[in-house]
Motif scaffolding. Structure first.
Motif, PDB file in Angstrom:
ATOM      1  N   UNK A   1       0.813  -1.211   0.000  1.00 19.26           N
ATOM      2  CA  UNK A   1       0.000   0.000   0.000  1.00 19.26           C
ATOM      3  C   UNK A   1       0.847   1.261   0.000  1.00 19.26           C
ATOM      4  N   UNK A   2       1.865   1.268   0.869  1.00 19.41           N
ATOM      5  CA  UNK A   2       2.625   2.499   1.077  1.00 19.41           C
ATOM      6  C   UNK A   2       3.985   2.190   1.681  1.00 19.41           C
ATOM      7  N   UNK A   3       4.830   3.193   1.622  1.00 19.49           N
ATOM      8  CA  UNK A   3       6.111   3.139   2.314  1.00 19.49           C
ATOM      9  C   UNK A   3       5.972   3.943   3.606  1.00 19.49           C
ATOM     10  N   UNK A   4       6.344   3.331   4.709  1.00 16.05           N
ATOM     11  CA  UNK A   4       6.306   4.021   6.002  1.00 16.05           C
ATOM     12  C   UNK A   4       7.595   4.834   6.136  1.00 16.05           C
ATOM     13  N   UNK A   5       7.477   6.141   5.879  1.00 14.27           N
ATOM     14  CA  UNK A   5       8.673   6.984   5.848  1.00 14.27           C
ATOM     15  C   UNK A   5       9.175   7.324   7.248  1.00 14.27           C
ATOM     16  N   UNK A   6       8.278   7.821   8.095  1.00  9.88           N
ATOM     17  CA  UNK A   6       8.751   8.250   9.418  1.00  9.88           C
ATOM     18  C   UNK A   6       7.574   8.446  10.370  1.00  9.88           C
ATOM     19  N   UNK A   7       7.896   8.423  11.659  1.00 13.23           N
ATOM     20  CA  UNK A   7       6.915   8.633  12.731  1.00 13.23           C
ATOM     21  C   UNK A   7       7.556   9.524  13.779  1.00 13.23           C
ATOM     22  N   UNK A   8       6.777  10.466  14.297  1.00 16.16           N
ATOM     23  CA  UNK A   8       7.269  11.302  15.400  1.00 16.16           C
ATOM     24  C   UNK A   8       6.160  11.465  16.426  1.00 16.16           C
ATOM     25  N   UNK A   9       6.540  11.377  17.689  1.00 16.20           N
ATOM     26  CA  UNK A   9       5.567  11.425  18.780  1.00 16.20           C
ATOM     27  C   UNK A   9       6.073  12.382  19.849  1.00 16.20           C
ATOM     28  N   UNK A  10       5.170  13.204  20.360  1.00 16.14           N
ATOM     29  CA  UNK A  10       5.517  14.091  21.474  1.00 16.14           C
ATOM     30  C   UNK A  10       4.327  14.129  22.430  1.00 16.14           C
ATOM     31  N   UNK A  11       4.616  14.080  23.735  1.00 15.41           N
ATOM     32  CA  UNK A  11       3.545  13.980  24.723  1.00 15.41           C
ATOM     33  C   UNK A  11       2.740  15.268  24.833  1.00 15.41           C
ATOM     34  N   UNK A  12       3.421  16.384  25.018  1.00  9.27           N
ATOM     35  CA  UNK A  12       2.725  17.665  25.149  1.00  9.27           C
ATOM     36  C   UNK A  12       3.271  18.657  24.135  1.00  9.27           C
ATOM     37  N   UNK A  13       2.384  19.549  23.708  1.00  7.52           N
ATOM     38  CA  UNK A  13       2.746  20.515  22.674  1.00  7.52           C
ATOM     39  C   UNK A  13       1.960  21.799  22.906  1.00  7.52           C
TER      40      UNK A  13
END
Length: 353
Positions: free
Chosen positions: A223-235
Motif C-alpha cells: 500500500x505504502x512506504x512508512x517513511x517516518x513517525x514522530x511522537x511528542x507527549x505535550x505541545x
C-alpha cells in the motif's frame, strides 16, 4: 536504513470496512453519543467454543489480523506488535464486578487473566503458533504509532522481515458511563456534532481494530512506504506548525509536496484547535478528517492509517472525508496528525509505492 513497506491493511470499524466497496457506503455518525463497530460473523473465523471466552477486542483483532496476514500472503510473521489504549476492558470490568459481588472472596482468575492488555497479541500468537517477538504498547492515543515505530526498528535492525502490527480498543458499559460523567463524551443537547466547527467539548466515542503487515520487501499487495513517525507527549498550541514543519524538513519533504493531510478532528472544541492551527500552514494540501466515520477512541488513528493506505493505493479520496476542495492529480505523500484531548501528538508520513 532499509525501506519499510505496509504490505496489507485490514480494519473493523463503525463503517463496513471489511467490505471491498466500503467507501461507497460511508455513513457519518454525528447524532449519537457512542458508535459501535460493524462486526463480522465471528463463527466464520473462530471456533464457537473459543468465541464465548473472548472479549470483543480479542475477537475483532483475531479477524482483522487474519485479513491482514491473508492479504500480505504471510502465514506466520516474525513479530507481533499491538497497540491499545484500554486493552480488554470488558473482562476488567467483569473481574472488578466479581470482586464486589463476592466481597473479595472465592474469585475465579479467568476474567483477571483475560483482562491484561497483552491478551490480544498473546491470543494471536497462540493461534498462529508464532514464537517470535511479541509486544504490546499502551500509550493512549499514540499506541499504534509506538507499535509501528517499534516494527520499523525491528525491520531496520534486521531482527524481522515481516511484522504484524495492530491497534484495538473496545467499549464497555461502565467506562462509557464514567466518560459521560466527566464530559469526555458529548452531551445529548450538543448533538448533532459539526466536527469541523464544534463549539462544545466532548466527543462521539467509538471503537475498532486495525491491523497491518509491515515488511522490508515491496510486494504486489503493498500500500505504502512508512517513511517516518514522530511522537511528542505535550505541545503548546503555538508550537504546532513548527512541530509539523520540522518533521517534514527532517524527511526532505516540502509543504507543497504533501498531497494530503489527515487530521483527527473529533468535535471537541477544546482540543481541535491544534488541527485548526495545523491547517493554517497546509492550505495547499488536500485536508481530510475521519472521526465522523470512526468515532474517537484511544487508537482511532488506526482507522486514519487504514484510510491513508487506501487513498495511496487507489489514488482516490472519498468526498465525505474532504475539508477543502484541493485535489492533486497524483497522491504521493500523505501526512497523518493525531492527538487525544491535546496530548500525545503524533505525526506519520506515508509515501506511495
Amino acid at each position: 536504513m532499509s525501506t519499510v513497506y505496509i504490505n496489507s491493511a485490514a480494519c473493523i470499524s463503525a463503517q463496513d470496512t471489511l467490505n471491498e466497496n466500503f467507501t461507497e457506503n460511508f455513513k457519518p455518525e454525528q447524532s449519537v453519543q457512542i458508535v459501535n463497530t460493524i462486526e463480522p460473523n465471528y463463527k466464520e473465523f473462530i471456533p464457537p467454543a473459543m468465541i464465548r471466552r473472548m472479549s470483543k477486542t480479542v475477537k475483532m483483532s483475531s479477524v482483522a489480523s487474519h485479513f491482514a496476514l491473508k492479504e500480505a500472503g504471510v502465514e506466520k510473521p516474525d513479530a507481533i506488535i499491538v497497540g491499545t489504549g484500554m486493552g480488554c476492558s470488558q473482562d476488567s470490568e467483569k473481574f472488578l464486578k466479581n470482586v464486589i459481588d463476592n466481597h473479595e472472596e472465592f474469585l475465579t482468575p479467568t476474567f483477571f487473566i483475560q483482562s491484561t492488555h497483552n491478551t490480544v497479541s498473546g491470543q494471536i500468537a497462540l493461534g498462529l503458533q508464532c514464537h517470535g517477538y511479541n509486544f504490546t504498547y499502551v500509550n493512549t492515543s499514540s499506541s499504534l504509532e509506538f507499535s509501528m515505530l517499534d516494527a520499523k526498528l525491528q525491520i531496520n535492525d534486521g531482527e524481522a522481515s515481516t511484522v504484524l502490527v495492530g491497534s484495538t480498543d473496545e467499549q464497555t458499559q461502565r467506562t462509557m458511563e464514567l466518560y459521560q460523567l466527566n464530559n469526555s463524551i458529548k452531551k445529548k443537547e450538543n448533538l448533532p456534532v459539526d466536527f469541523l466547527h464544534s463549539k462544545s467539548d466532548g466527543v462521539i466515542w467509538g471503537e475498532g481494530s486495525s491491523f497491518f503487515v509491515l515488511g522490508k520487501d515491496k510486494t504486489a499487495s503493498s500500500y505504502a512506504q512508512l517513511k517516518d513517525i514522530q511522537i511528542i507527549n505535550t505541545l503548546e498550541l503555538s508550537e504546532t506548525q513548527q512541530f509539523i514543519e520540522e518533521f517534514l524538513h527532517k524527511n526532505n519533504v516540502k509543504k507543497e509536496n504533501v498531497d494530503a493531510v489527515i487530521l483527527g478532528f473529533s468535535g471537541d472544541a477544546k482540543s481541535d484547535i491544534y488541527y485548526k492551527k495545523a491547517m493554517d500552514s497546509l492550505e495547499n494540501c488536500a485536508l481530510l478528517y475521519y472521526k465522523h466515520l470512526s468515532g474517537e477512541f484511544n487508537t482511532a488513528s488506526g482507522f486514519s492509517t487504514f484510510m491513508a493506505c487506501y487513498i495511496l493505493k487507489n489514488q482516490r479520496i472519498p468526498e465525505v472525508m474532504m475539508i477543502n476542495q484541493v485535489k492533486k492529480s497524483t497522491i504521493k505523500n500523505v501526512l497523518l496528525y493525531n492527538h487525544l484531548k491535546g496530548e500525545d501528538h503524533s505525526l506519520v508520513l506515508l509515501e506511495k509505492v
